[in-house]
Enzyme design. Structure first.
Site, PDB file in Angstrom:
ATOM      1  N   THR A 258      15.297   0.505   3.040  1.00  0.00           N
ATOM      2  CA  THR A 258      16.595   1.058   3.449  1.00  0.00           C
ATOM      3  C   THR A 258      16.598   1.363   4.947  1.00  0.00           C
ATOM      4  O   THR A 258      15.588   1.196   5.627  1.00  0.00           O
ATOM      5  CB  THR A 258      16.925   2.333   2.650  1.00  0.00           C
ATOM      6  OG1 THR A 258      15.901   3.298   2.919  1.00  0.00           O
ATOM      7  CG2 THR A 258      17.001   2.045   1.165  1.00  0.00           C
TER       8      THR A 258
ATOM      9  N   GLY B 133      14.264  -3.891  -0.889  1.00  0.00           N
ATOM     10  CA  GLY B 133      14.678  -2.531  -1.226  1.00  0.00           C
ATOM     11  C   GLY B 133      14.556  -1.592  -0.055  1.00  0.00           C
ATOM     12  O   GLY B 133      14.954  -0.428  -0.142  1.00  0.00           O
TER      13      GLY B 133
ATOM     14  N   LYS C 265      10.849  10.684   3.535  1.00  0.00           N
ATOM     15  CA  LYS C 265      11.830   9.629   3.767  1.00  0.00           C
ATOM     16  C   LYS C 265      12.232   9.623   5.240  1.00  0.00           C
ATOM     17  O   LYS C 265      12.595  10.662   5.797  1.00  0.00           O
ATOM     18  CB  LYS C 265      13.075   9.854   2.873  1.00  0.00           C
ATOM     19  CG  LYS C 265      14.094   8.734   2.994  1.00  0.00           C
ATOM     20  CD  LYS C 265      15.160   8.842   1.923  1.00  0.00           C
ATOM     21  CE  LYS C 265      16.233   7.788   2.089  1.00  0.00           C
ATOM     22  NZ  LYS C 265      15.723   6.406   2.011  1.00  0.00           N
TER      23      LYS C 265
ATOM     24  N   ASN D 177      19.427   0.731  -3.882  1.00  0.00           N
ATOM     25  CA  ASN D 177      18.917   1.505  -5.023  1.00  0.00           C
ATOM     26  C   ASN D 177      18.770   0.593  -6.236  1.00  0.00           C
ATOM     27  O   ASN D 177      19.744  -0.022  -6.667  1.00  0.00           O
ATOM     28  CB  ASN D 177      19.865   2.675  -5.336  1.00  0.00           C
ATOM     29  CG  ASN D 177      19.146   3.763  -6.103  1.00  0.00           C
ATOM     30  OD1 ASN D 177      18.351   3.478  -6.990  1.00  0.00           O
ATOM     31  ND2 ASN D 177      19.419   5.008  -5.760  1.00  0.00           N
ATOM     32  N   PHE D 178      17.555   0.527  -6.768  1.00  0.00           N
ATOM     33  CA  PHE D 178      17.290  -0.322  -7.933  1.00  0.00           C
ATOM     34  C   PHE D 178      17.305   0.470  -9.237  1.00  0.00           C
ATOM     35  O   PHE D 178      17.078  -0.105 -10.301  1.00  0.00           O
ATOM     36  CB  PHE D 178      15.936  -1.033  -7.781  1.00  0.00           C
ATOM     37  CG  PHE D 178      16.007  -2.221  -6.852  1.00  0.00           C
ATOM     38  CD1 PHE D 178      16.322  -3.482  -7.342  1.00  0.00           C
ATOM     39  CD2 PHE D 178      15.775  -2.079  -5.498  1.00  0.00           C
ATOM     40  CE1 PHE D 178      16.398  -4.581  -6.495  1.00  0.00           C
ATOM     41  CE2 PHE D 178      15.842  -3.171  -4.637  1.00  0.00           C
ATOM     42  CZ  PHE D 178      16.157  -4.427  -5.139  1.00  0.00           C
TER      43      PHE D 178
ATOM     44  N   HIS E  47      16.423  13.802  -1.030  1.00  0.00           N
ATOM     45  CA  HIS E  47      15.213  12.973  -1.128  1.00  0.00           C
ATOM     46  C   HIS E  47      13.975  13.767  -0.708  1.00  0.00           C
ATOM     47  O   HIS E  47      14.080  14.805  -0.060  1.00  0.00           O
ATOM     48  CB  HIS E  47      15.327  11.736  -0.226  1.00  0.00           C
ATOM     49  CG  HIS E  47      16.176  10.652  -0.824  1.00  0.00           C
ATOM     50  ND1 HIS E  47      17.546  10.675  -0.773  1.00  0.00           N
ATOM     51  CD2 HIS E  47      15.837   9.521  -1.495  1.00  0.00           C
ATOM     52  CE1 HIS E  47      18.025   9.596  -1.387  1.00  0.00           C
ATOM     53  NE2 HIS E  47      17.014   8.886  -1.845  1.00  0.00           N
TER      54      HIS E  47
ATOM     55  N   ALA F 213       0.828  -1.211   0.000  1.00  0.00           N
ATOM     56  CA  ALA F 213       0.000   0.000   0.000  1.00  0.00           C
ATOM     57  C   ALA F 213       0.864   1.264   0.000  1.00  0.00           C
ATOM     58  O   ALA F 213       0.348   2.376  -0.066  1.00  0.00           O
ATOM     59  CB  ALA F 213      -0.912   0.010   1.222  1.00  0.00           C
ATOM     60  N   GLY F 214       2.175   1.088   0.070  1.00  0.00           N
ATOM     61  CA  GLY F 214       3.077   2.239   0.139  1.00  0.00           C
ATOM     62  C   GLY F 214       3.369   2.824  -1.238  1.00  0.00           C
ATOM     63  O   GLY F 214       2.945   2.289  -2.259  1.00  0.00           O
TER      64      GLY F 214
ATOM     65  N   ALA G 106      19.254  -4.398  -2.020  1.00  0.00           N
ATOM     66  CA  ALA G 106      19.832  -3.324  -2.852  1.00  0.00           C
ATOM     67  C   ALA G 106      19.253  -1.986  -2.407  1.00  0.00           C
ATOM     68  O   ALA G 106      18.037  -1.802  -2.452  1.00  0.00           O
ATOM     69  CB  ALA G 106      19.509  -3.571  -4.326  1.00  0.00           C
TER      70      ALA G 106
ATOM     71  N   GLY H 177      20.319   4.816   1.996  1.00  0.00           N
ATOM     72  CA  GLY H 177      21.076   3.577   1.794  1.00  0.00           C
ATOM     73  C   GLY H 177      22.031   3.696   0.622  1.00  0.00           C
ATOM     74  O   GLY H 177      23.132   3.129   0.635  1.00  0.00           O
TER      75      GLY H 177
HETATM   76  P1  NAD Z   1       5.909   4.119   2.344  1.00  0.00           P
HETATM   77  O1  NAD Z   1       5.874   4.577   3.770  1.00  0.00           O
HETATM   78  O2  NAD Z   1       5.088   4.840   1.342  1.00  0.00           O
HETATM   79  O3  NAD Z   1       5.505   2.564   2.275  1.00  0.00           O
HETATM   80  C1  NAD Z   1       5.882   1.595   3.220  1.00  0.00           C
HETATM   81  C2  NAD Z   1       4.689   0.660   3.400  1.00  0.00           C
HETATM   82  O4  NAD Z   1       5.083  -0.425   4.248  1.00  0.00           O
HETATM   83  C3  NAD Z   1       3.489   1.337   4.071  1.00  0.00           C
HETATM   84  O5  NAD Z   1       2.311   1.166   3.299  1.00  0.00           O
HETATM   85  C4  NAD Z   1       3.371   0.639   5.428  1.00  0.00           C
HETATM   86  O6  NAD Z   1       2.037   0.520   5.884  1.00  0.00           O
HETATM   87  C5  NAD Z   1       3.979  -0.722   5.088  1.00  0.00           C
HETATM   88  N1  NAD Z   1       4.436  -1.487   6.247  1.00  0.00           N
HETATM   89  C6  NAD Z   1       5.074  -1.032   7.358  1.00  0.00           C
HETATM   90  N2  NAD Z   1       5.319  -2.051   8.200  1.00  0.00           N
HETATM   91  C7  NAD Z   1       4.819  -3.172   7.621  1.00  0.00           C
HETATM   92  C8  NAD Z   1       4.782  -4.540   7.999  1.00  0.00           C
HETATM   93  N3  NAD Z   1       5.293  -4.957   9.180  1.00  0.00           N
HETATM   94  N4  NAD Z   1       4.188  -5.415   7.165  1.00  0.00           N
HETATM   95  C9  NAD Z   1       3.658  -5.007   5.984  1.00  0.00           C
HETATM   96  N5  NAD Z   1       3.676  -3.711   5.571  1.00  0.00           N
HETATM   97  C10 NAD Z   1       4.245  -2.805   6.382  1.00  0.00           C
HETATM   98  O7  NAD Z   1       7.451   4.122   1.942  1.00  0.00           O
HETATM   99  P2  NAD Z   1       8.070   4.056   0.465  1.00  0.00           P
HETATM  100  O8  NAD Z   1       8.387   5.416  -0.006  1.00  0.00           O
HETATM  101  O9  NAD Z   1       7.258   3.137  -0.372  1.00  0.00           O
HETATM  102  O10 NAD Z   1       9.471   3.356   0.795  1.00  0.00           O
HETATM  103  C11 NAD Z   1       9.544   2.080   1.396  1.00  0.00           C
HETATM  104  C12 NAD Z   1      10.998   1.709   1.624  1.00  0.00           C
HETATM  105  O11 NAD Z   1      11.655   1.564   0.344  1.00  0.00           O
HETATM  106  C13 NAD Z   1      11.810   2.766   2.385  1.00  0.00           C
HETATM  107  O12 NAD Z   1      12.728   2.114   3.235  1.00  0.00           O
HETATM  108  C14 NAD Z   1      12.549   3.514   1.275  1.00  0.00           C
HETATM  109  O13 NAD Z   1      13.722   4.138   1.716  1.00  0.00           O
HETATM  110  C15 NAD Z   1      12.834   2.363   0.341  1.00  0.00           C
HETATM  111  N6  NAD Z   1      13.134   2.713  -1.061  1.00  0.00           N
HETATM  112  C16 NAD Z   1      14.081   1.959  -1.661  1.00  0.00           C
HETATM  113  C17 NAD Z   1      14.373   2.160  -2.989  1.00  0.00           C
HETATM  114  C18 NAD Z   1      15.398   1.279  -3.647  1.00  0.00           C
HETATM  115  O14 NAD Z   1      15.657   1.442  -4.856  1.00  0.00           O
HETATM  116  N7  NAD Z   1      15.971   0.318  -2.912  1.00  0.00           N
HETATM  117  C19 NAD Z   1      13.700   3.154  -3.717  1.00  0.00           C
HETATM  118  C20 NAD Z   1      12.726   3.905  -3.071  1.00  0.00           C
HETATM  119  C21 NAD Z   1      12.428   3.664  -1.731  1.00  0.00           C
END
Ligand code: NAD
Length: 266
Positions: free
Chosen positions: A98, A96, A156, A124-125, A152, A13-14, A122, A162
């Site tokens: 971080t 993903g 965040k 960053n993807f 960012h 849902a995020g 990772a 990360g």
């Molecule tokens: P967000 O807050 O919009 O979404 C996170 C979601 O996780 C929320 O809907 C929340 O309800 C849910 N959640 C929290 N705890 C949970 C659990 N125990 N079980 C199931 N769901 C749960 O955040 P976002 O912007 O989507 O980012 C999410 C993560 O991804 C962050 O850590 C961000 O830094 C990371 N990110 C990584 C990359 C990459 O390329 N690796 C790119 C963008 C974001």
């Protein structure tokens, strides 16, 4: 036996999770099936473009759908438990999320050593960001100093990013800057030090995910910048990882080796 890959997205849902669910659904012709969407928010809501509803129990979804791959974009508090559940069930994980502390990364590594499942973490993807980190390694070997500015969106949670941590680790392995004689009149003015490399974090509305690495040498600087201007930038790397993780034994840190670039060591 079907060679399609069954995928569960956690954090569905995020901001990232929604885009990933759509990317997996769009890859139907490429062999991916979205079989589950898990989140602690919006439980019961429909995943747009599918018949799936958001579930709150990952354990139940794994039991009922027997997925091949879990994709986790949640938060640093949730990720280890999710990976534990996946790996105990023999499900590979593409992570993903971080802000994961070093001790928790070691636990993820441990799961792949003890069990028959693979994990990729990772930070960053985005393919351009992975290339940026890769070329920083070479540049670091010939420059005297480097600083990282990561920028960012203001939602965040973790800082530094990360990506900045991983970039600093790569640079710090190849460049050891001499300490400067300096006075920090305001604490934090010179950023955080990661492997001796100053990292400065900017959080503003209007931004997505951006990073500048500035290298310095007598009489010259070299700046490398990467911009993710939309969350779609992460999707090709995530889809690539979901398709490849089954053949990547053990724990992988970063997407470099998945792209055929030299591997990052931690
Ligand atoms: P967000 O807050 O919009 O979404 C996170 C979601 O996780 C929320 O809907 C929340 O309800 C849910 N959640 C929290 N705890 C949970 C659990 N125990 N079980 C199931 N769901 C749960 O955040 P976002 O912007 O989507 O980012 C999410 C993560 O991804 C962050 O850590 C961000 O830094 C990371 N990110 C990584 C990359 C990459 O390329 N690796 C790119 C963008 C974001």
């Amino acid at each position: 036996m079907s060679n399609r890959i069954k995928v569960v997205v956690v954090g569905a849902a995020g901001r990232m999770g929604k885009t990933i669910c759509q990317a997996v659904l769009d890859d139907d012709g490429g062999g991916l099936d979205l079989v589950g969407a898990v989140d602690t928010a919006d439980v019961g809501g429909k995943v747009p473009g599918s018949e799936l509803s958001l579930e709150d129990s990952l354990e139940k979804v794994i039991e009922e759908t027997i997925p091949d791959v879990l994709v986790d974009f949640t938060n640093a508090d949730a990720v280890v438990k999710n990976a534990d559940l996946a790996s105990a069930a023999g499900v590979d994980a593409v992570i993903g999320t971080t802000g994961i502390p070093a001790g928790d990364l070691d636990r993820l590594k441990g799961y792949t050593e003890q069990r028959k499942s693979n994990i990729l973490y990772a930070p960053n993807f985005a393919i351009g960001a992975v290339v940026m980190m890769n070329i920083c390694r070479n540049i670091a070997s010939v420059f005297d100093r480097a600083e990282i500015i990561e920028l960012h969106h203001d939602q965040k949670i973790d800082a530094p990013s990360g990506t900045a941590v991983m970039t600093a680790e790569i640079i710090g392995d190849n460049l050891k800057p001499d300490p400067l004689e300096e006075v920090e009149k305001y604490k934090g003015a010179r950023g955080a030090r990661v492997k001796g490399i100053p990292v400065h974090s900017v959080r503003l509305p209007g931004l997505v995910a951006h990073q500048e690495v500035i290298f310095g040498l007598i009489g010259q600087t070299l700046t490398i910048r990467h911009d993710s201007i939309d969350r779609s930038s992460f999707m090709p790397g995530i889809i690539l990882a979901v398709k490849a993780i089954g053949s990547r034994a053990g724990f992988s840190y970063g997407l470099e080796s998945f792209l055929g670039l030299s591997k990052v060591t931690t």
